[in-house]
Design a protein around this motif. Structure first.
Motif, short mmCIF file in Angstrom:
data_model
loop_
_atom_site.label_atom_id
_atom_site.label_comp_id
_atom_site.label_asym_id
_atom_site.label_seq_id
_atom_site.Cartn_x
_atom_site.Cartn_y
_atom_site.Cartn_z
N GLN A 764 0.81 -1.22 0.00
CA GLN A 764 0.00 0.00 0.00
C GLN A 764 0.84 1.27 0.00
N ALA A 765 2.16 1.14 0.13
CA ALA A 765 3.02 2.32 0.17
C ALA A 765 3.03 3.02 -1.17
N ILE A 766 2.99 4.34 -1.18
CA ILE A 766 2.97 5.16 -2.39
C ILE A 766 4.35 5.75 -2.61
N ASP A 767 4.81 5.71 -3.86
CA ASP A 767 6.13 6.23 -4.21
C ASP A 767 6.02 7.71 -4.59
N LEU A 768 6.75 8.55 -3.83
CA LEU A 768 6.80 9.98 -4.13
C LEU A 768 8.23 10.36 -4.46
N GLY A 769 8.57 10.33 -5.74
CA GLY A 769 9.90 10.74 -6.16
C GLY A 769 11.00 9.90 -5.53
N GLY A 853 0.03 10.26 21.21
CA GLY A 853 -1.27 9.74 21.60
C GLY A 853 -2.35 10.74 21.27
N GLY A 854 -3.59 10.29 21.28
CA GLY A 854 -4.72 11.16 21.01
C GLY A 854 -5.98 10.59 21.61
N SER A 855 -7.05 11.40 21.56
CA SER A 855 -8.31 10.98 22.18
C SER A 855 -9.49 11.05 21.22
N ASN A 856 -9.25 11.36 19.94
CA ASN A 856 -10.33 11.47 18.95
C ASN A 856 -10.15 10.39 17.88
N ALA A 857 -10.70 9.22 18.16
CA ALA A 857 -10.54 8.09 17.25
C ALA A 857 -11.20 8.36 15.91
N ALA A 858 -12.28 9.15 15.91
CA ALA A 858 -13.01 9.42 14.65
C ALA A 858 -12.15 10.21 13.67
N GLY A 859 -11.15 10.92 14.16
CA GLY A 859 -10.34 11.74 13.27
C GLY A 859 -9.17 11.01 12.64
N VAL A 860 -8.97 9.72 12.97
CA VAL A 860 -7.80 8.99 12.49
C VAL A 860 -7.78 8.85 10.96
N PRO A 861 -8.87 8.44 10.30
CA PRO A 861 -8.79 8.28 8.83
C PRO A 861 -8.35 9.56 8.11
N ALA A 862 -8.93 10.69 8.48
CA ALA A 862 -8.56 11.95 7.81
C ALA A 862 -7.12 12.33 8.11
N ALA A 863 -6.69 12.08 9.35
CA ALA A 863 -5.32 12.43 9.74
C ALA A 863 -4.32 11.61 8.93
N LEU A 864 -4.60 10.32 8.76
CA LEU A 864 -3.68 9.47 7.99
C LEU A 864 -3.69 9.87 6.52
N ALA A 865 -4.84 10.29 6.03
CA ALA A 865 -4.95 10.69 4.62
C ALA A 865 -4.14 11.94 4.33
N SER A 866 -3.87 12.76 5.38
CA SER A 866 -3.14 14.02 5.16
C SER A 866 -1.63 13.83 5.12
N VAL A 867 -1.15 12.63 5.45
CA VAL A 867 0.29 12.41 5.57
C VAL A 867 0.99 12.58 4.23
N GLN A 868 0.40 12.06 3.16
CA GLN A 868 1.06 12.09 1.85
C GLN A 868 1.36 13.53 1.42
N ALA A 869 0.40 14.43 1.59
CA ALA A 869 0.59 15.82 1.17
C ALA A 869 1.65 16.49 2.04
N TRP A 870 1.64 16.19 3.37
CA TRP A 870 2.62 16.79 4.28
C TRP A 870 4.04 16.40 3.88
N VAL A 871 4.23 15.13 3.51
CA VAL A 871 5.55 14.65 3.10
C VAL A 871 5.95 15.29 1.78
N ALA A 872 5.00 15.38 0.84
CA ALA A 872 5.29 15.92 -0.49
C ALA A 872 5.80 17.36 -0.41
N GLU A 873 5.25 18.15 0.56
CA GLU A 873 5.69 19.53 0.70
C GLU A 873 7.16 19.65 1.09
N ARG A 874 7.73 18.60 1.63
CA ARG A 874 9.10 18.67 2.15
C ARG A 874 10.13 18.01 1.22
N LEU A 875 9.66 17.52 0.11
CA LEU A 875 10.58 16.88 -0.83
C LEU A 875 11.09 17.89 -1.86
#
Length: 875
Positions: A764-769, A853-875
């Protein structure tokens, strides 16, 4: 001669002259609350000189441990800055109790110094009291000391008998002239002979003082000749050692050479900057380890009052000097071993208590090192302004917040030529005391003004007084003439059987009753030392000043209380036997439910020690010995060996309680025989302050009820485990072992589950450059599984930024990982914090691995979905 040989030579010489060698008394006088520390060899013989005590010998010799660091005799401020001042020193002495007098005392001193210690006669000078022609003639005609080396010392302090060479025990009592012996260090040292204008120089050093007690001074100042004149002498071992070892400073004798080396090694090991062996600060440390260690040996622990405060002052002064030399971790306690090596043969009690001394000092060091840096920073800031005086508020803040005794602040300031506003400090201290007193006035009796006659207490013999007259009534803190039904009141009686709260024992309850009125007494408190206030509620009728009542104590409650109080005395004695003579009462509370006893001890009691104390107390109970209480003069009480507490204020007459093997001063109520206590059981033990432990215990039917409840609990657990009561412990261990194994199995299964999920996630890993980015959830994983899976994924993906999450209800755990080749661009700590903020948490860690750690389990899917864009900004 080394110091140990000098000590032994002195004692053996006087033994050969018919003297009894008497062991040094403790530095903490056990039978004299008026004396802070033993400060002279004669202290332990004071009653002999006064005629109150008779020994089997009339000649004695001692090497006495002495401390001069508080009260009238206080050399603390000079230690470290002079050649001969100490907090602890050894006083060699010989004593005659109505036996020999001036002629023999002078002859013995001369013989010992010139033949045993081989001091050149021409180096010795002597002084005599100006009017003591007898002593002068003995020195000059019989010993042969030339007149030019005999100095008459007269009235130089105002008043005929106020000379340095006339000794007085007090304003009245035994007194007499002195003769002192001085050693001349030679013309190369500055200073003149005794009695000269420059006598304060270091050339002529006093080494021995002989006191001739030949008068008794009465209140009118008249001197009456004693029927049996006596001799009291004192010679400082350290001063004599300096002379015999041909050194000028006491700190150069063999004992201090060893202690200074140990101090230097300890300071250097704690971060010191290879300090100079002649540093004044090292001398302070080497001196103070003796005073502190011997004080702890005798049962004192650092505290905020009395001897405990003096010990704290000395200890923290030594620590500060180590800090000044660069020490940043505890070091002082490490010198105890060398002290025991140097002085343990002469004073075996030092070796016996060595480990406890180390533990007490280490604990005090650890406490002070937590605050000394901040305290010194504040003090340095105050000193940097160029002011010539530190204000009292700053000194108080250092004392109250950072544990700097004001003497320690003054010691630092003295090094900079700055003084401390002592008056301002005392104002701040008094303000704190007043605030504490105000906060403590929660009893109705506080502040009540009473001017009537004292209450006569009959509660030792009776629980009922049939004719008790009301002498005062207070309602809401104000005096009134009457109190009606429903009023809460404080009632003062002329006669009462009610014990008023005192000495740790709770006040009695009960009732006051006559033909028309009934008052339920809930507590009894002292309004004044001998005026008892009966706190209660008027439940029937009206109480008037002058009314008569039958005053009746709640007999059952009193019975429970006296059992606990009597058991407290037996427990105190047992604690001293089991833990050591250093155990001292620091507080107590005795009521009908239990006894609570606080005492000085620096370590938790072991189960074996608790059982031994219980066994000793219950053995006393089984012996069923009669208890007795006698009122006697304080001096007579001291002679009986009754234990008294330092700091307590005792009157001229005291009550001595003997119960079992315990003998203490106590004004409380007690059982008639030890067997009346019934049973004793300790129910709790713990710490309440640094160096103070607390034991709680129950007696009689309360102890029986406690044991029955324990038995019921054990039987209940046994039933649950389906085991016999005797098998409960083994069965519980088996259950716990089984639970631990199940936890291991569950962790292993979680690891396998996470590992299998990890293998699936690689795809499932996505290749970014050229860098693989993976953000996913692991089902059923814990923190360990997240970390283990992260490591495996990094190995497989080679160049990657990974975020893994695990959800358990509302709780979220997140792990972020970055491979080494990408850490220049991406930091795991920043990545995990970015994700955590979206699920109500935060986190961080190293660049390659971080957790959050965190206390809002409902926010996990959106938080994980934002990782790719955050990494891309730093490449």
């Amino acid at each position: 001669m080394k110091a140990a040989e000098i000590r032994q030579t002195f004692l053996k010489f006087f033994e050969s002259k018919g003297h009894q060698i008497v062991a040094s008394s403790p530095v903490v006088p056990g039978d004299d609350p008026t004396l802070l520390f033993t400060n002279a060899g004669m202290n332990q013989f004071k009653d002999v000189f006064l005629g109150f005590d008779k020994r089997s010998y009339n000649r004695a010799t001692t090497a006495q441990k002495c401390i001069r660091a508080g009260g009238k005799h206080n050399d603390l401020d000079n230690v470290g800055y002079t050649a001969r001042h100490h907090t602890f020193f050894e006083m060699l002495g010989n004593f005659s109790f109505g036996d020999y007098f001036k002629q023999d005392a002078i002859a013995y001193a001369w013989e010992l110094l010139t033949t045993k210690f081989n001091l050149p006669a021409e180096k010795l000078w002597v002084t005599v009291y100006a009017e003591d022609d007898e002593a002068y003639e003995i020195w000059n005609k019989q010993i042969g000391v030339p007149a030019e080396r005999i100095v008459r010392i007269g009235d130089n302090k105002g008043g005929r008998y106020a000379s340095d060479n006339f000794w007085m025990m007090g304003d009245t009592g035994p007194c007499g002239p002195c003769t002192e012996i001085f050693y001349d260090h030679g013309p190369e040292i500055a200073g003149g002979p005794p009695g000269s204008p420059d006598e304060d120089g270091d050339r002529y050093i006093e080494i021995w003082n002989n006191v001739f007690m030949q008068f008794n001074r009465d209140e009118a100042g008249v001197m009456h000749k004693l029927p049996k004149p006596s001799v009291d002498t004192g010679m400082g071992l350290e001063r004599l050692a300096a002379v015999l070892q041909h050194v000028h400073s006491n700190y150069e004798i063999d004992t201090f050479v060893a202690l200074l080396a140990a101090a230097k090694a300890a300071v250097d090991a704690a971060g010191g900057q290879d300090c100079d062996k002649d540093s004044p600060s090292l001398k302070v440390i080497a001196d103070h380890i003796r005073a502190c260690s011997f004080t702890i040996v005798d049962g004192i622990i650092p505290g905020n009052e009395g001897r405990g405060y003096v010990l704290r002052r000395i200890t923290r002064r030594a620590i500060r000097h180590g800090y000044k030399l660069g020490a940043r971790t505890p070091f002082f306690h490490k010198i105890v071993a060398e002290l025991a090596n140097q002085m343990g043969d002469a004073y075996p009690e030092l070796r016996q208590s060595q480990q406890r001394v180390v533990e007490v000092l280490k604990q005090e060091e650890e406490r002070f090192f937590q605050t000394i840096a901040n305290g010194m920073e504040i003090l340095e800031a105050a000193l940097s302004g160029g002011a010539k005086q530190i204000d009292g508020e700053t000194a108080f803040k250092l004392h109250d917040t950072y544990g700097f005794p004001v003497d320690l602040t003054a010691d630092v300031c003295r090094e900079r030529g700055v003084t401390v506003d002592q008056a301002g400090f005392q104002v701040a201290m008094e303000r704190q005391r007043q605030q504490a007193r105000a906060a403590g006035k929660f009893k109705m009796s506080a502040g009540l003004e009473y001017t009537g006659s004292a209450t006569q207490f009959h509660g030792y013999e009776h629980l009922v007084c049939e004719h008790s007259k009301v002498t005062a009534i207070y309602v809401d803190g104000s005096p009134v003439q009457s109190a009606k039904s429903g009023d809460d009141a404080v009632i003062v009686l002329d006669h009462t059987p009610f014990y008023a709260e005192s000495g740790g024992q709770a006040g009695d309850s009960g009732e006051l009753r006559n033909g028309t009125t009934r008052v339920v007494v809930e507590d009894t408190i002292k309004i004044q030392a001998d005026v008892f206030g009966h706190h209660g509620r008027v439940v029937e009728g009206t109480v008037n000043v002058g009314d008569q009542f039958a005053a009746k104590v709640n007999a059952e409650q009193r019975q429970h209380t006296v059992r606990n109080h009597s058991a407290t005395h037996l427990m105190h004695k047992a604690l001293r036997e089991v833990l050591g003579a250093h155990v001292q009462q620091k507080g107590s509370l005795v009521n009908a439910e239990r006894t609570r006893f606080d005492f000085a001890h620096n370590a938790p009691m072991s189960d074996a020690e608790v059982r031994k104390v219980e066994a000793l107390v219950n053995a006393e109970i089984l012996a069923n010995a009669a208890a007795s209480a006698k009122v006697m003069a304080l001096d007579d009480a001291q002679k009986t060996g009754a234990m008294m507490l330092f700091g307590e204020k005792y009157g001229d007459s005291v009550r001595v309680l003997e119960i079992g093997s315990s003998k203490e001063l106590c004004g409380g109520t007690h059982v008639q025989r030890t067997g009346d206590i019934g049973l004793f059981k300790i129910v709790a033990e713990g710490g309440v302050a640094a160096g103070v432990r607390r034991v709680e215990a129950v007696t009689g039917d309360n102890a029986l009820a406690y044991l029955q409840q324990l038995e019921a609990t054990v039987n209940g657990v046994a039933g649950t485990l389906k085991a016999a009561p005797g098998e409960v412990e083994a069965r519980i261990h088996a259950v716990l072992d089984h639970v631990k194994q199940l936890e291991k199995d569950i962790a292993a299964l979680k690891g396998k589950l996470a590992s299998s999920q990890g293998d699936e996630l690689v795809a499932q890993a996505i290749d970014l450059g050229g860098i693989k980015v993976l953000a996913a959830t692991l089902v059923g994983a814990d923190a360990k599984a997240l970390r283990d899976t992260m490591d495996k994924l990094k190995d497989k993906l080679k160049s990657a930024a990974i975020v893994l999450a695990a959800v358990d209800g509302d709780k979220v755990q997140i792990a972020a990982g970055v491979t080494a080749d990408q850490m220049g661009k991406i930091k795991a700590g920043e990545l995990v914090n970015f994700v955590a903020q979206q699920v109500g948490g935060k986190g961080g860690g190293k660049p390659d691995m971080a957790m959050a750690g965190g206390s809002n389990a409902a926010g996990v899917p959106a938080a994980l979905a934002s990782v790719q864009a955050w990494v891309a900004e730093r490449l």
